[in-house]
Design an enzyme around this catalytic site. Structure first.
Site, PDB file in Angstrom:
ATOM      1  N   ARG A 234       0.916  -1.118   0.094  1.00 26.69           N
ATOM      2  CA  ARG A 234       0.232  -0.110  -0.041  1.00 26.69           C
ATOM      3  C   ARG A 234       0.983   1.244  -0.016  1.00 26.69           C
ATOM      4  O   ARG A 234       1.753   1.167   0.747  1.00 26.69           O
ATOM      5  CB  ARG A 234      -0.945   0.007   1.088  1.00 26.69           C
ATOM      6  CG  ARG A 234      -2.138  -0.784   1.108  1.00 26.69           C
ATOM      7  CD  ARG A 234      -3.183  -0.204   0.234  1.00 26.69           C
ATOM      8  NE  ARG A 234      -4.337  -1.171  -0.115  1.00 26.69           N
ATOM      9  CZ  ARG A 234      -4.638  -2.035  -0.958  1.00 26.69           C
ATOM     10  NH1 ARG A 234      -3.686  -2.203  -1.789  1.00 26.69           N
ATOM     11  NH2 ARG A 234      -5.655  -2.785  -0.848  1.00 26.69           N
ATOM     12  N   GLU A 263      -2.104   7.888  -6.506  1.00 26.18           N
ATOM     13  CA  GLU A 263      -2.044   7.236  -7.766  1.00 26.18           C
ATOM     14  C   GLU A 263      -3.253   7.657  -8.606  1.00 26.18           C
ATOM     15  O   GLU A 263      -4.380   8.251  -7.816  1.00 26.18           O
ATOM     16  CB  GLU A 263      -2.214   5.905  -7.301  1.00 26.18           C
ATOM     17  CG  GLU A 263      -1.119   5.194  -6.695  1.00 26.18           C
ATOM     18  CD  GLU A 263      -1.256   3.863  -6.396  1.00 26.18           C
ATOM     19  OE1 GLU A 263      -2.462   3.048  -6.905  1.00 26.18           O
ATOM     20  OE2 GLU A 263      -0.339   3.201  -6.086  1.00 26.18           O
ATOM     21  N   HIS A 281       1.465   0.016  -9.947  1.00 26.19           N
ATOM     22  CA  HIS A 281       0.589  -0.920  -9.328  1.00 26.19           C
ATOM     23  C   HIS A 281       0.117  -2.136  -9.929  1.00 26.19           C
ATOM     24  O   HIS A 281      -1.103  -2.429 -10.000  1.00 26.19           O
ATOM     25  CB  HIS A 281      -0.658   0.183  -8.807  1.00 26.19           C
ATOM     26  CG  HIS A 281      -1.257  -0.402  -7.482  1.00 26.19           C
ATOM     27  ND1 HIS A 281      -2.218   0.390  -6.696  1.00 26.19           N
ATOM     28  CD2 HIS A 281      -1.572  -1.814  -7.030  1.00 26.19           C
ATOM     29  CE1 HIS A 281      -2.390  -0.450  -5.599  1.00 26.19           C
ATOM     30  NE2 HIS A 281      -2.436  -1.519  -5.891  1.00 26.19           N
ATOM     31  N   GLY A 283       0.543  -5.354  -8.896  1.00 25.21           N
ATOM     32  CA  GLY A 283       0.545  -6.522  -7.865  1.00 25.21           C
ATOM     33  C   GLY A 283      -0.375  -7.415  -8.023  1.00 25.21           C
ATOM     34  O   GLY A 283      -0.082  -8.791  -8.189  1.00 25.21           O
ATOM     35  N   ALA A 284      -1.587  -7.024  -8.717  1.00 23.66           N
ATOM     36  CA  ALA A 284      -2.593  -7.986  -8.902  1.00 23.66           C
ATOM     37  C   ALA A 284      -2.836  -8.048 -10.386  1.00 23.66           C
ATOM     38  O   ALA A 284      -3.698  -8.832 -10.959  1.00 23.66           O
ATOM     39  CB  ALA A 284      -3.791  -7.520  -8.288  1.00 23.66           C
TER      40      ALA A 284
END
Length: 528
Positions: A234, A263, A281, A283-284
């Site tokens: 985060r 962001e 971002h 990560g997923a």
């Protein structure tokens, strides 16, 4: 009429098929979430809204519809959803907390390698026609010490991967038990020890008031020279300005950053720093993870809209429609008891014991235990819910014990929650009266009766004359209005507890004065 769902962000088309196969009408408009006005105009036509991160579910949007029943977030983060406003409108907010765990863990490991071997910079240099072999001197990670801040679902996967790479893993997590640490093959340490020993530090903890800027200038000063720092969790966990300074000085040898305070991060103080690898971002962002969370959110929303089943809800217990009227007050009680204990717990939990007595012992105690665990874990984990709380407790090796018994005392229904930590054991008990309002009836073995308001002040002290007057005077002088005053003690002159409901937050300066009063042992504000 069949329920109707709007998908306003980019989601796997497999989700559309799931909705339709379950009898739900669905409109796939993946760019609508970016157009606030168009979304506002359309939202009143739908029972459900399926989103990712682009759509902002604001109070204004929620006020524009009386039809919307459920918002489903494909992913874990719900920063883009106003949950209190949704709750006030009776809109359920669901997420998919476990669909992208492996993907995020793998990204953290990938970032570690990218930083350690300077892969992005070396790639850019080589493709520019240069051959700067001597410039890119990397570092091996084998036999190095990997420091894990947060050892929950994602963190434990990262630990497993790091151990597979022949690294030594040390972990800091207030909820990680000694037994769970042994099972994972990690060494449980405090934060300062981790900072001093780790060659690589990776963050895997939620953003809360306790974890905000957990990596600041002071923390960096305690780290080893040339440490590698990875943040795929985060934005806000790391003080970005402090990290920039540490990268320029060489104190931090390299950093991999996937998340930022603001962001989308089109500008950031970190950009241009030496030995820095940044990703937007991601990560997923794998095909598998996107597919998983899309399928899960479609299944969850369909089950609710067609059957009334609730799962992975952040603002509603996971109970059936038949159970709800009788069970809901006790779910609220269990969560309050858990929250009460959780806010007072500052060291690692080893076990939680729940005792159900009277009629409540015959109810769905699985839902009640999940609610209690949610309350206990919420202060640190924030996004935990009744579905994920038992899983997170197991991941951290917290022993959960449930006891049922027939009525034995004066109360027809009675729930006692006991938490055991590394330092102490603490219990709190409550009941539900005929008005369906939960009450606290015992704290640490001391009897009292208190209804919990939004803001409470918890004080432990020795029972001495004049204390109540002094406490009331301090609060009054600070402009803090007292709504209710609840007292309990073991015996005259012995240990006592004071639970004060106040109309707002108690300032830190006032708390310090209360703690300084003679005979006061502890003073802590609680929020419910």
């Amino acid at each position: 009429m069949a329920p109707r769902v709007l998908i306003s962000d980019k989601l796997s088309e497999a989700a559309v098929e799931i909705f339709r196969s379950r009898g739900v009408e669905v409109d796939y408009r993946p760019d609508l979430g970016k157009d606030k006005d168009a979304l506002l105009a359309a939202i009143g036509e739908y029972d459900g809204l399926a989103i990712r991160s682009a759509t902002k579910v604001t109070a204004k949007l929620l006020e524009a519809t009386d039809r919307l029943k459920v918002v489903g977030r494909a992913g874990i983060g719900v920063d883009n959803v106003d949950i209190p406003a949704a709750s006030a409108k009776g809109v359920i907010v669901m997420n998919t907390p476990f669909g992208n765990s492996i993907t995020t863990a793998e990204h953290a490991i990938a970032m570690m390698f990218a930083v350690a071997r300077q892969i992005p910079a070396a790639d850019t240099s080589t493709q520019a026609g240069k051959w700067e072999k001597s410039r890119f001197m990397g570092a091996e990670i084998t036999s190095k010490t990997f420091g894990l801040i947060g050892c929950g679902n994602i963190g434990s996967i990262v630990a497993d991967r790091a151990i597979g790479l022949k690294m030594r893993v040390v972990a800091f997590d207030p909820f990680l038990s000694d037994e769970r640490a042994i099972d994972l093959g990690v060494e449980k340490v405090d934060l300062d020890t981790l900072l001093a020993r780790a060659d690589v530090i990776s963050l895997h903890t939620p953003l809360t008031e306790k974890t905000r800027n957990i990596i600041d200038a002071a923390a960096i000063a305690k780290m080893r020279e040339g440490v590698i720092l990875i943040n795929c969790a985060r934005g806000g966990l790391v003080d970005e300005a402090a990290l920039r300074a540490a990268l320029e000085s060489g104190k931090v040898g390299g950093a991999g950053v996937d998340v930022f305070v603001d962001e989308p991060a089109t500008e950031n103080v970190l950009f241009g720093a030496p030995n820095l690898v940044c990703t937007p971002h991601l990560g997923a962002s794998t095909t598998e993870a996107q597919e998983n969370v899309a399928l899960q959110v479609a299944e969850q929303m369909s089950d609710y809209l067609m059957k009334g089943a609730v799962s992975n809800a952040l603002n509603m217990p996971s109970i059936t429609a038949e159970e709800a009227p009788r069970l809901t007050p006790f779910v609220k009680l269990a969560e309050l008891l858990g929250s009460f204990a959780g806010q007072l717990t500052e060291t690692g939990l080893s076990s939680i014991r729940l005792e159900y007595e009277g009629d409540v012992a015959e109810m769905n105690i699985k839902a009640l235990t999940a609610a209690a665990l949610t309350g206990v874990l919420q202060p640190l984990l924030q996004t935990v819910n009744m579905v994920s709380a038992p899983v997170m407790a197991r991941e951290r090796g917290i022993l959960v014990e449930e006891v049922r018994r027939a009525q034995a005392g004066a109360y027809e229904n009675y729930i006692r929650l006991t938490v055991k930590t590394e330092r102490q054991e603490r219990s709190v008990a409550g009941t539900v009266f005929s008005d369906s309002k939960p009450r606290i009836i015992q704290v640490k073995g001391i009897n009292m009766e208190a209804e919990l308001g939004s803001h409470m002040l918890y004080v432990t002290n020795e029972d001495k004359p004049g204390f109540i007057g002094q406490l009331g005077t301090l609060l009054g002088e600070a402009g803090v209005n007292i709504a209710t005053f609840n007292l309990g003690r073991t015996a005259p002159g012995a240990d006592a507890i004071c639970l004060v409901e106040v109309d707002g937050e108690v300032p830190e300066a006032v708390l310090a004065k209360i703690v300084a009063l003679p005979h006061v042992k502890q003073a802590k504000p609680l929020q419910f």
